[in-house]
Enzyme design. Structure first.
Site, PDB file in Angstrom:
ATOM      1  N   HIS A 207      34.693  34.183  41.164  1.00 37.09           N
ATOM      2  CA  HIS A 207      35.257  33.011  40.492  1.00 37.09           C
ATOM      3  C   HIS A 207      36.009  32.155  41.496  1.00 37.09           C
ATOM      4  O   HIS A 207      36.330  32.605  42.595  1.00 37.09           O
ATOM      5  CB  HIS A 207      36.218  33.463  39.396  1.00 37.09           C
ATOM      6  CG  HIS A 207      37.409  34.200  39.930  1.00 37.09           C
ATOM      7  ND1 HIS A 207      37.392  35.563  40.130  1.00 37.09           N
ATOM      8  CD2 HIS A 207      38.608  33.762  40.358  1.00 37.09           C
ATOM      9  CE1 HIS A 207      38.545  35.936  40.645  1.00 37.09           C
ATOM     10  NE2 HIS A 207      39.314  34.855  40.807  1.00 37.09           N
TER      11      HIS A 207
ATOM     12  N   HIS B 120      38.060  27.917  46.568  1.00 38.86           N
ATOM     13  CA  HIS B 120      37.200  28.914  47.222  1.00 38.86           C
ATOM     14  C   HIS B 120      36.798  29.997  46.227  1.00 38.86           C
ATOM     15  O   HIS B 120      37.406  30.110  45.151  1.00 38.86           O
ATOM     16  CB  HIS B 120      37.972  29.576  48.367  1.00 38.86           C
ATOM     17  CG  HIS B 120      39.101  30.422  47.850  1.00 38.86           C
ATOM     18  ND1 HIS B 120      40.309  29.873  47.461  1.00 38.86           N
ATOM     19  CD2 HIS B 120      39.176  31.751  47.574  1.00 38.86           C
ATOM     20  CE1 HIS B 120      41.081  30.834  46.994  1.00 38.86           C
ATOM     21  NE2 HIS B 120      40.414  31.993  47.034  1.00 38.86           N
TER      22      HIS B 120
HETATM   23  P1  A2P Z   1      41.577  34.353  44.738  1.00 45.59           P
HETATM   24  O1  A2P Z   1      41.543  33.159  43.867  1.00 45.59           O
HETATM   25  O2  A2P Z   1      41.645  34.027  46.174  1.00 45.59           O
HETATM   26  O3  A2P Z   1      40.453  35.295  44.511  1.00 45.59           O
HETATM   27  P2  A2P Z   1      45.066  39.352  41.611  1.00 45.59           P
HETATM   28  O4  A2P Z   1      43.843  40.143  41.309  1.00 45.59           O
HETATM   29  O5  A2P Z   1      45.533  39.492  43.025  1.00 45.59           O
HETATM   30  O6  A2P Z   1      46.159  39.558  40.639  1.00 45.59           O
HETATM   31  O7  A2P Z   1      44.669  37.838  41.468  1.00 45.59           O
HETATM   32  C1  A2P Z   1      43.893  37.330  40.439  1.00 45.59           C
HETATM   33  C2  A2P Z   1      43.265  36.051  40.930  1.00 45.59           C
HETATM   34  O8  A2P Z   1      44.252  35.060  41.166  1.00 45.59           O
HETATM   35  C3  A2P Z   1      42.532  36.222  42.234  1.00 45.59           C
HETATM   36  O9  A2P Z   1      41.353  35.515  42.091  1.00 45.59           O
HETATM   37  C4  A2P Z   1      43.472  35.673  43.278  1.00 45.59           C
HETATM   38  O10 A2P Z   1      42.964  35.143  44.462  1.00 45.59           O
HETATM   39  C5  A2P Z   1      44.265  34.668  42.519  1.00 45.59           C
HETATM   40  N1  A2P Z   1      45.658  34.677  42.991  1.00 45.59           N
HETATM   41  C6  A2P Z   1      46.481  35.736  43.062  1.00 45.59           C
HETATM   42  N2  A2P Z   1      47.714  35.368  43.461  1.00 45.59           N
HETATM   43  C7  A2P Z   1      47.670  34.034  43.672  1.00 45.59           C
HETATM   44  C8  A2P Z   1      48.618  33.052  44.106  1.00 45.59           C
HETATM   45  N3  A2P Z   1      49.886  33.378  44.396  1.00 45.59           N
HETATM   46  N4  A2P Z   1      48.196  31.775  44.218  1.00 45.59           N
HETATM   47  C9  A2P Z   1      46.939  31.432  43.927  1.00 45.59           C
HETATM   48  N5  A2P Z   1      45.994  32.302  43.516  1.00 45.59           N
HETATM   49  C10 A2P Z   1      46.344  33.587  43.384  1.00 45.59           C
END
Ligand code: A2P
Length: 223
Positions: A70, A154
């Site tokens: 995603h 991304h």
């Molecule tokens: P990404 O979008 O790069 O894949 P997690 O599994 O770590 O709790 O995160 C759930 C989703 O949210 C993942 O897709 C993750 O990264 C994104 N994410 C986690 N923390 C943040 C943050 N502080 N800022 C932006 N996106 C985040």
């Protein structure tokens, strides 16, 4: 009344790639890692990935897949993240919730921490992008705040052991800051998929000749 006033706020909002296309993107990513692994240029900089040690690195094993593919728009942390409630209540978020989009993947990148795909958002998609997504990253990636809206967009394809997916967007921003400063990266090779450049410290960017268009649904993720 907005959908998310009645529901709890999710962990994150984003575009979710359809299952069949996920397979295809994973294959493309694996093929890229397999090819990168065998390049002399990569072997020359292998120590970036081995913590300075002169050992072989198998990139396909090095990165672990992280759930559904995603493109996160807003990380809400069930309402705990700054601006989460405001985002969940935006009319455009509610209007477009559940709608189909076509994302354009324009580059693949690899660092010692993450592997991901850059998403180039259209004007129509940028309405779902939080205004402060790049600014929020400024502390981790100096210069990020001055990049164009949507620069951080991304798809995380994999993370090294112990690395959280949030790192993928930061790694992308790091490369884009270098580009903005005028660094073109060291042109390494014309590959079948596109042009490969090296940005130092284990950062590799493959600019795709043809963007990969992927159908995706705007929705939310929980855990
Ligand atoms: P990404 O979008 O790069 O894949 P997690 O599994 O770590 O709790 O995160 C759930 C989703 O949210 C993942 O897709 C993750 O990264 C994104 N994410 C986690 N923390 C943040 C943050 N502080 N800022 C932006 N996106 C985040």
């Amino acid at each position: 009344k907005g959908l998310h006033e009645e529901m709890s706020i999710p962990l994150y909002f984003g575009w979710f790639l359809l299952p069949t296309i996920q397979e295809k993107v994973r294959c493309t990513s694996m093929d890229f890692l397999k090819t990168l692994d065998t390049l002399e240029a990569f072997k020359k900089h292998m120590t970036d990935f081995a913590g300075g040690a002169e050992k072989e690195v198998d990139l396909e094993q090095y990165f672990k897949a992280k759930g559904n593919l995603h493109c996160t728009t807003k990380f809400c942390d069930y309402g705990r993240a700054q601006g989460a409630k405001e985002y969940a209540e935006k009319p455009v978020v509610n209007e477009l919730y559940g709608s189909a989009f076509e994302l354009s993947l324009t580059a693949l990148f690899v660092t010692p921490r993450t592997v991901g795909a850059r998403v180039s958002l259209s004007e129509e998609q940028l309405v779902l992008w939080p205004a402060d997504a790049e600014k929020e990253a400024e502390a981790a990636v100096p210069g990020a705040a001055s990049l164009a809206l949507g620069s951080r967009a991304h798809v995380t394809l994999g993370c090294a052991e112990g690395v959280q997916p949030v790192q993928t967007g930061l790694d992308l921003l790091e490369i884009l800051v270098l580009q903005q400063e005028g660094q073109q990266g060291e042109l390494v090779e014309e590959m079948e998929l596109g042009t490969l450049a090296y940005y130092g410290k284990g950062r590799w960017l493959l600019s795709l000749r043809e963007p990969i268009c992927v159908p995706a649904c705007f929705s939310s993720g929980y855990r």
